[in-house]
Write a protein that holds these residues in place. Structure first.
Motif, PDB file in Angstrom:
ATOM      1  N   VAL A   1       0.865  -1.174   0.000  1.00 31.88           N
ATOM      2  CA  VAL A   1       0.000   0.000   0.000  1.00 31.88           C
ATOM      3  C   VAL A   1       0.907   1.231   0.000  1.00 31.88           C
ATOM      4  N   HIS A   2       0.586   2.185  -0.881  1.00 27.83           N
ATOM      5  CA  HIS A   2       1.450   3.340  -1.064  1.00 27.83           C
ATOM      6  C   HIS A   2       0.684   4.525  -1.618  1.00 27.83           C
ATOM      7  N   TYR A   3       1.370   5.644  -1.749  1.00 28.10           N
ATOM      8  CA  TYR A   3       0.845   6.806  -2.463  1.00 28.10           C
ATOM      9  C   TYR A   3       2.023   7.470  -3.163  1.00 28.10           C
ATOM     10  N   HIS A   4       1.703   8.369  -4.067  1.00 24.01           N
ATOM     11  CA  HIS A   4       2.737   9.101  -4.796  1.00 24.01           C
ATOM     12  C   HIS A   4       2.612  10.588  -4.457  1.00 24.01           C
ATOM     13  N   PRO A   5       3.701  11.242  -4.090  1.00 29.25           N
ATOM     14  CA  PRO A   5       3.665  12.673  -3.810  1.00 29.25           C
ATOM     15  C   PRO A   5       3.536  13.533  -5.077  1.00 29.25           C
ATOM     16  N   CYS A   6       3.339  12.876  -6.206  1.00 34.61           N
ATOM     17  CA  CYS A   6       3.147  13.557  -7.483  1.00 34.61           C
ATOM     18  C   CYS A   6       2.160  12.722  -8.297  1.00 34.61           C
ATOM     19  N   PRO A   7       1.486  13.310  -9.280  1.00 35.41           N
ATOM     20  CA  PRO A   7       0.609  12.508 -10.138  1.00 35.41           C
ATOM     21  C   PRO A   7       1.428  11.494 -10.946  1.00 35.41           C
ATOM     22  N   VAL A   8       0.816  10.340 -11.214  1.00 30.77           N
ATOM     23  CA  VAL A   8       1.461   9.290 -11.994  1.00 30.77           C
ATOM     24  C   VAL A   8       0.508   8.863 -13.110  1.00 30.77           C
ATOM     25  N   VAL A   9       1.031   8.787 -14.321  1.00 32.46           N
ATOM     26  CA  VAL A   9       0.300   8.271 -15.467  1.00 32.46           C
ATOM     27  C   VAL A   9       1.070   7.052 -15.947  1.00 32.46           C
ATOM     28  N   GLY A  10       0.363   5.971 -16.231  1.00 34.16           N
ATOM     29  CA  GLY A  10       1.064   4.763 -16.650  1.00 34.16           C
ATOM     30  C   GLY A  10       0.331   3.995 -17.721  1.00 34.16           C
ATOM     31  N   ILE A  11       1.038   3.037 -18.296  1.00 29.64           N
ATOM     32  CA  ILE A  11       0.459   2.141 -19.284  1.00 29.64           C
ATOM     33  C   ILE A  11       1.003   0.739 -19.036  1.00 29.64           C
ATOM     34  N   VAL A  12       0.124  -0.234 -19.086  1.00 25.40           N
ATOM     35  CA  VAL A  12       0.520  -1.623 -18.913  1.00 25.40           C
ATOM     36  C   VAL A  12       1.052  -2.126 -20.251  1.00 25.40           C
ATOM     37  N   ILE A  13       2.261  -2.672 -20.223  1.00 25.02           N
ATOM     38  CA  ILE A  13       2.899  -3.188 -21.432  1.00 25.02           C
ATOM     39  C   ILE A  13       2.545  -4.660 -21.628  1.00 25.02           C
ATOM     40  N   SER A  14       2.580  -5.417 -20.529  1.00 25.72           N
ATOM     41  CA  SER A  14       2.226  -6.833 -20.603  1.00 25.72           C
ATOM     42  C   SER A  14       1.723  -7.292 -19.245  1.00 25.72           C
ATOM     43  N   GLY A  15       0.908  -8.334 -19.278  1.00 23.74           N
ATOM     44  CA  GLY A  15       0.417  -8.909 -18.034  1.00 23.74           C
ATOM     45  C   GLY A  15      -0.976  -8.434 -17.655  1.00 23.74           C
ATOM     46  N   LYS A  16      -1.343  -8.766 -16.437  1.00 22.38           N
ATOM     47  CA  LYS A  16      -2.670  -8.462 -15.907  1.00 22.38           C
ATOM     48  C   LYS A  16      -2.484  -7.972 -14.472  1.00 22.38           C
ATOM     49  N   ILE A  17      -2.912  -6.737 -14.201  1.00 23.37           N
ATOM     50  CA  ILE A  17      -2.674  -6.103 -12.907  1.00 23.37           C
ATOM     51  C   ILE A  17      -3.994  -5.741 -12.249  1.00 23.37           C
ATOM     52  N   LEU A  18      -4.140  -6.143 -10.987  1.00 22.55           N
ATOM     53  CA  LEU A  18      -5.287  -5.738 -10.173  1.00 22.55           C
ATOM     54  C   LEU A  18      -4.933  -4.395  -9.555  1.00 22.55           C
ATOM     55  N   PHE A  19      -5.772  -3.383  -9.823  1.00 22.15           N
ATOM     56  CA  PHE A  19      -5.489  -2.000  -9.441  1.00 22.15           C
ATOM     57  C   PHE A  19      -6.655  -1.456  -8.639  1.00 22.15           C
ATOM     58  N   GLN A  20      -6.351  -0.866  -7.471  1.00 27.12           N
ATOM     59  CA  GLN A  20      -7.407  -0.241  -6.671  1.00 27.12           C
ATOM     60  C   GLN A  20      -6.853   0.947  -5.904  1.00 27.12           C
ATOM     61  N   MET A  21      -7.513   2.088  -6.099  1.00 22.06           N
ATOM     62  CA  MET A  21      -7.202   3.288  -5.326  1.00 22.06           C
ATOM     63  C   MET A  21      -8.213   3.403  -4.193  1.00 22.06           C
ATOM     64  N   ASP A  22      -7.816   4.086  -3.144  1.00 18.83           N
ATOM     65  CA  ASP A  22      -8.692   4.319  -2.006  1.00 18.83           C
ATOM     66  C   ASP A  22      -9.988   4.988  -2.471  1.00 18.83           C
ATOM     67  N   GLY A  23     -11.115   4.426  -2.074  1.00 23.93           N
ATOM     68  CA  GLY A  23     -12.419   4.986  -2.439  1.00 23.93           C
ATOM     69  C   GLY A  23     -12.952   4.542  -3.783  1.00 23.93           C
ATOM     70  N   GLU A  24     -12.219   3.697  -4.489  1.00 18.35           N
ATOM     71  CA  GLU A  24     -12.625   3.235  -5.824  1.00 18.35           C
ATOM     72  C   GLU A  24     -12.771   1.711  -5.825  1.00 18.35           C
ATOM     73  N   ASP A  25     -13.500   1.194  -6.791  1.00 12.22           N
ATOM     74  CA  ASP A  25     -13.595  -0.254  -6.984  1.00 12.22           C
ATOM     75  C   ASP A  25     -12.308  -0.766  -7.619  1.00 12.22           C
ATOM     76  N   ALA A  26     -11.969  -2.010  -7.325  1.00 17.25           N
ATOM     77  CA  ALA A  26     -10.807  -2.644  -7.950  1.00 17.25           C
ATOM     78  C   ALA A  26     -11.122  -2.913  -9.412  1.00 17.25           C
ATOM     79  N   GLU A  27     -10.092  -2.864 -10.240  1.00 19.62           N
ATOM     80  CA  GLU A  27     -10.250  -3.170 -11.656  1.00 19.62           C
ATOM     81  C   GLU A  27      -9.017  -3.915 -12.150  1.00 19.62           C
ATOM     82  N   ILE A  28      -9.200  -4.654 -13.224  1.00 16.66           N
ATOM     83  CA  ILE A  28      -8.087  -5.367 -13.855  1.00 16.66           C
ATOM     84  C   ILE A  28      -7.572  -4.517 -15.009  1.00 16.66           C
TER      85      ILE A  28
END
Length: 133
Positions: free
Chosen positions: A60-87
């Motif tokens: 569990v973490h946070y970033h002191p700056c905004p982060v934009v990303g793109i998945v290159i390969s694989g399958k990642i379970l992603f969930q931010m505080d207050g949001e539903d989890a998504e693949i």
């Protein structure tokens, strides 16, 4: 005024990033993946390629700056505080706002690694990531 320097830096970055593309291509197809408005200006843009081993996740973490990303390969379970989890699958983009807790960022493939590129949009010399307790 710093805006011309920022625009120049972005133009140079984009030019370098796409320098491998053929200039002769006439049927270039573009698809908007994500558009984010960021107030103020940027001091630094950092990009990292990150590989998560099979079933590996970030704490569990946070970033002191905004982060934009793109998945290159694989399958990642992603969930931010207050949001539903998504693949997130290869080609999916994600956005992590500044100081927003990331509850889950986990490679859910038991056999293969997952790769993504994270771009940190820094206003000053912030760290890229902070772990929470």
């Amino acid at each position: 005024m710093r805006t011309p320097k920022i625009i120049t830096a972005v133009v140079v970055f984009v030019g370098i990033f796409f320098s491998g593309c053929k200039a002769q291509e006439v049927n270039i197809k573009r698809k908007d993946l994500q558009n984010i408005i960021i107030d103020g200006y940027l001091h630094k843009v950092e990009m990292q390629e990150i590989i998560l081993d099979a079933n590996q996740g970030a704490p569990v973490h946070y970033h002191p700056c905004p982060v934009v990303g793109i998945v290159i390969s694989g399958k990642i379970l992603f969930q931010m505080d207050g949001e539903d989890a998504e693949i997130l699958n290869a080609g999916d983009v994600f956005y992590e706002p500044k100081d927003r807790k990331i509850l889950c960022f986990e490679n859910v493939d038991a056999n293969n690694s997952a790769k993504f590129v994270a771009t940190y949009l820094k206003e000053s010399n912030e760290k890229s990531i902070e772990l929470t307790h």
